[in-house]
Each structure stands twice: as structure tokens, then as C-alpha cells.
Design an enzyme around this catalytic site. Sequence first.
Site, mmCIF file in Angstrom:
data_model
loop_
_atom_site.group_PDB
_atom_site.id
_atom_site.type_symbol
_atom_site.label_atom_id
_atom_site.label_comp_id
_atom_site.label_asym_id
_atom_site.label_seq_id
_atom_site.Cartn_x
_atom_site.Cartn_y
_atom_site.Cartn_z
ATOM 1 C CB CYS A 271 -20.997 -10.830 -44.352
ATOM 2 S SG CYS A 271 -20.491 -12.308 -45.214
ATOM 3 C CB ILE B 160 -14.368 -21.361 -42.503
ATOM 4 C CG1 ILE B 160 -14.494 -20.850 -43.944
ATOM 5 C CG2 ILE B 160 -15.539 -22.247 -42.116
ATOM 6 C CD1 ILE B 160 -14.253 -21.924 -44.987
ATOM 7 C CE LYS C 151 -6.107 -13.465 -42.138
ATOM 8 N NZ LYS C 151 -6.420 -14.600 -41.257
ATOM 9 C CG HIS D 92 -16.129 -13.157 -41.365
ATOM 10 N ND1 HIS D 92 -17.227 -12.516 -40.829
ATOM 11 C CD2 HIS D 92 -16.241 -13.004 -42.723
ATOM 12 C CE1 HIS D 92 -17.964 -11.997 -41.808
ATOM 13 N NE2 HIS D 92 -17.396 -12.289 -42.960
#
Lengths: 138, 383
Positions: free
Chosen positions: B83, B209, B328, B332
Site C-alpha cells: 500500500c 475498496i 477513509k 483507498h
Amino acid sequence: MELPRYHRLRGAYYRLEGSACPGCERRFFPPRAVCPSCKTAGLGTVAFSGRGTLYSWSRVVQPPRGFASLAPYDVGMVRLEEGPLVTAQLADTEGVELAIGMPVEMVTRKIRDAEEHGYIVYGYKFRPLLRPGGAGGP
Amino acid sequence: MRDVSIVGVGQTAVAEHWDRSIRDLSVEAIAAARRDAGVERVDALFVGNMLSGELAGQENLATLVADACGLLPIEALKIEAACASGGAALRAACLAVGSGAHDYVLVLGVEKMTDHLTDGVTSALALAADADYEAAHGISFAALNALLMRRYMHEHRARHEEFAPFSVNAHRNAALNPHAMYRTPITVDEFIQSPVVADPINILDSAGICDGAAALLVAPSSEARRARRPPVRVAASVCATDTLGLAERRDPLVWQAVADSARLAYDQAKVKPKDIDLFEIHDAFTIVSALTLEACGFADRGSALKLAAEGRIALEGDIPIGTMGGLKGRGHPVGASGVYQLVECVLQLRGEAGPAQVKGASIGMAQSVGGSGSVAVTHILAT
């Protein structure tokens, strides 16, 4: 899981084998080739007792692919009595109120759904030790 | 090393882009960044992406993007650090431009996640963890963070609802960002009542997602005045690592890679945490925000929840985080998130963040974290 990979992992998965550093005497799980503390190479193999205490836990409701048949299932981090922390599934937790610090012991269980190759992947899980005196106790 | 600046930024909206591919999203973001910079020249392309192989069946991604954008035959490489891939792609560009190997380098962050059902994405995200000793045991990425969160709650006698301010703040800021995915403010009650993913982590603890692409054009600061927009300097660029497995740390609640990358970045930029006007934090889960604020010197150990409760993380607070919604609220798209953070940081420092503008912002920090704190890339930007 691919069969050769599963075969390579058998010491760790079945016997909870990790590494011991001859230089600084630290012990590691999973096994390591080089000690991160004193940088000694060629660490020896050590099997852990499988006894420990629950460091943290979670109930997985949304499982990754390959774990649907187990969900929901409990997972935890266990502080082994020899020192290392291990992340694993928990077993036999139905009706047990999990709590940080509770004693647990290693058991060998099916760790994921059976795959198309047909074999079943077994490995370590940890179950609450309901009688801290051990299996042979009163 | 030469001084490096960001001279152009571009982004697509973060969304469920059902009708658009990695190619489409990449072309749009790169075109926007080049337009913003007003510079034709591109010498190299670094693509931050985590999951194109797993989710799109496509590696060799940077060549695909260079080809799709008409940039052949320039050097083009994919940079992967879970990430943290987006932050790592800017790090690679800083090395390339700083060293003098290239002058104008495009940085793209792109991820396409919504073609798959949740279990497939959950498995893919777990690739950032230890395959043999975490993922193979059904320990999802949310579960790793849940283990941290329960331990944190235990050690600091915290209740789950005390994490709500992170999520509430992110959604409030996202509502001000036209590119964000979740432009709806939420309440503490909604946070408490949202469905569980891996107890104690629920849906509103977790970044969603989604799909998206963001891009930067990087150049030597000496050349930056040729660009159309005011350049923003890269005052620090640092990458640090920790054990891959969460259980192998001496203390899992101490995020050492995050702390190390921040400390080295402060040194490089010659600033202190109190000098940072805004912090684009890697808030993939609310517990990550808490551990990060403590590791980066904004809160003492165990006091991040208090900092959040006091409103100090809001746009008008002394350390605004996730100013455009964070992971958030904005969404993401994992390998792209680090570049979105940098785009947002640049907009803030240019004074172009619209209603989300942090007044007088001149120093911003963006930190991209991969795995459960196993790799952290920190950038400090300055006007």
C-alpha cells in the site's frame, strides 16, 4: 497452497519449529536465517512447546478466499512461553469468553478450505487451555 | 543530490469505475498532470501499483501505461511496496531526478480493485502480509489491524467508539473534495453501529475498496519555473522498513518503520512535528491513524485518541490529517493512495484545496505505509 510450499513448511506447521541464535540466544518464530539482533548467520532449529498466552484476538467475519467454510473464525497472536509471538487461528473457542492473557496451547488442525488438488492443509492453531494444570491434570 | 520539485498534479475521481480500465484511468490522470504543468517533456515514468498482477492479470504495467499515453520509448518501471507503492514511486522519481539521471519524471499511482468480489480483494490485500505465516492462516489484513486494535484498547483502556473521531473527520473532509468517494458525513452512532469486518474493526474503521489514478510531474527545482503552476519542493523523501510479520516485532504497537521514516524526513527537511501544517496520513484503519500519530511524534504513546477527541486533527486543528478525506473518506485504491496524498498535499500548499483549504499551509507531510507498518515512505513538501 501449492504442495511443494506446504512440504517446505512442514517443520513449522506441524512441530512449531523456529530458529535459535547461537550468538545471542534469542529464539524466533517463524524460522530465520540471520539473527536480526546480533546478525549471526546459520541459526539452528528449535521446536517450541506450543504453550503460551493470548496477546490479542479477533473474530474474522469477512474471510479471504479459501476460508469461507471456516468463517466466522477466531484468530489471535500468542506469546509463546519461550518468548516469540505467533499469529494463528484459534480453535475450540465456541462458548469460551476469550481474554487477553488467557493460557493457550498448540493443536494441529485444518487451516483452510480443501483445494482443487484434493489435499488438506494442516497446521498449528491455538486453543484455550481450560485446565491450566495441563491435559494430565485433575 | 539536486533539489527536486513537483510541477504538475492530476487525478481521476476515486470511485467504482465499472466502465473504465487501468489503462483508461492512467491516461486520464497523466494527461491531467501534464496539462497542469504545461510541460511537454517526459524522460521517465514510475508507476506505483500493488495489485495489477493479482486483480487485472497484468504485470509489465509501466510499459502498458507508457504505451497507452504515447510516451514510448522512455524508461518506465512499476514500483511495488504494497500500500506504500504510490509513495515509493515518488521516492524512485526523487532518486532519478535528484541524481541527475533524468530531468522530467512522471509518477503515476493507479489501482483497479472493483472488478472482483470482496473475498478476492481481501485475499489480494493480504499479499502485503507474510504469505506463509499470516495470509496462509486466514489472517486477513483487517484481522491483523484488529489484533493491533484490541491490544491497543487493552493496554490503554480505550473503548472502540473512541476511534470514531478519525472516521468522522475523514468523512467530513471528503465531503469537501470533489474527487472523493465517500462525500457523506457520518455520525459517531453510525460508526458504532456499522457492520463488523474483523472484530473490533468494523466497516467505518476501514478504508473502502475502489478504483483511481493520480499523477505527478517531477523536475529539478532549477527547472521548475518553466512550469505553468507554482512548484512545490520535495523537502524530504525517505523509505524505512520493519519486519514483514507483525508478530516478529519486539512491540507490535510501536510502528518503528513509520517512526524511522518520519524522524529521518524531519531531519532531511530540517523541521519538527510542530512545523507540519497538514499531514496526509495513511488512515487505512482507524488504529493505523492512532499508531501513526504516536510514531511520528504528534502524540505520546497511548494519547492519540485524546488528540483526535480534542478536534486537533480537523482542518482548523493544529495537526489536520486526511485533509481531502484521507484513505477513509477519499477512498483507498491501494497502490494509488500514496500519489493521491501527494496530489492533495500539493493542492493544499498551492492554496488550491477549495473548501478543504488549510489556511496558510506551507509545509505538508504525506506518508504512505505498506503491510502492517512494514514499509513506510514519508515525504515532506514545502512551498
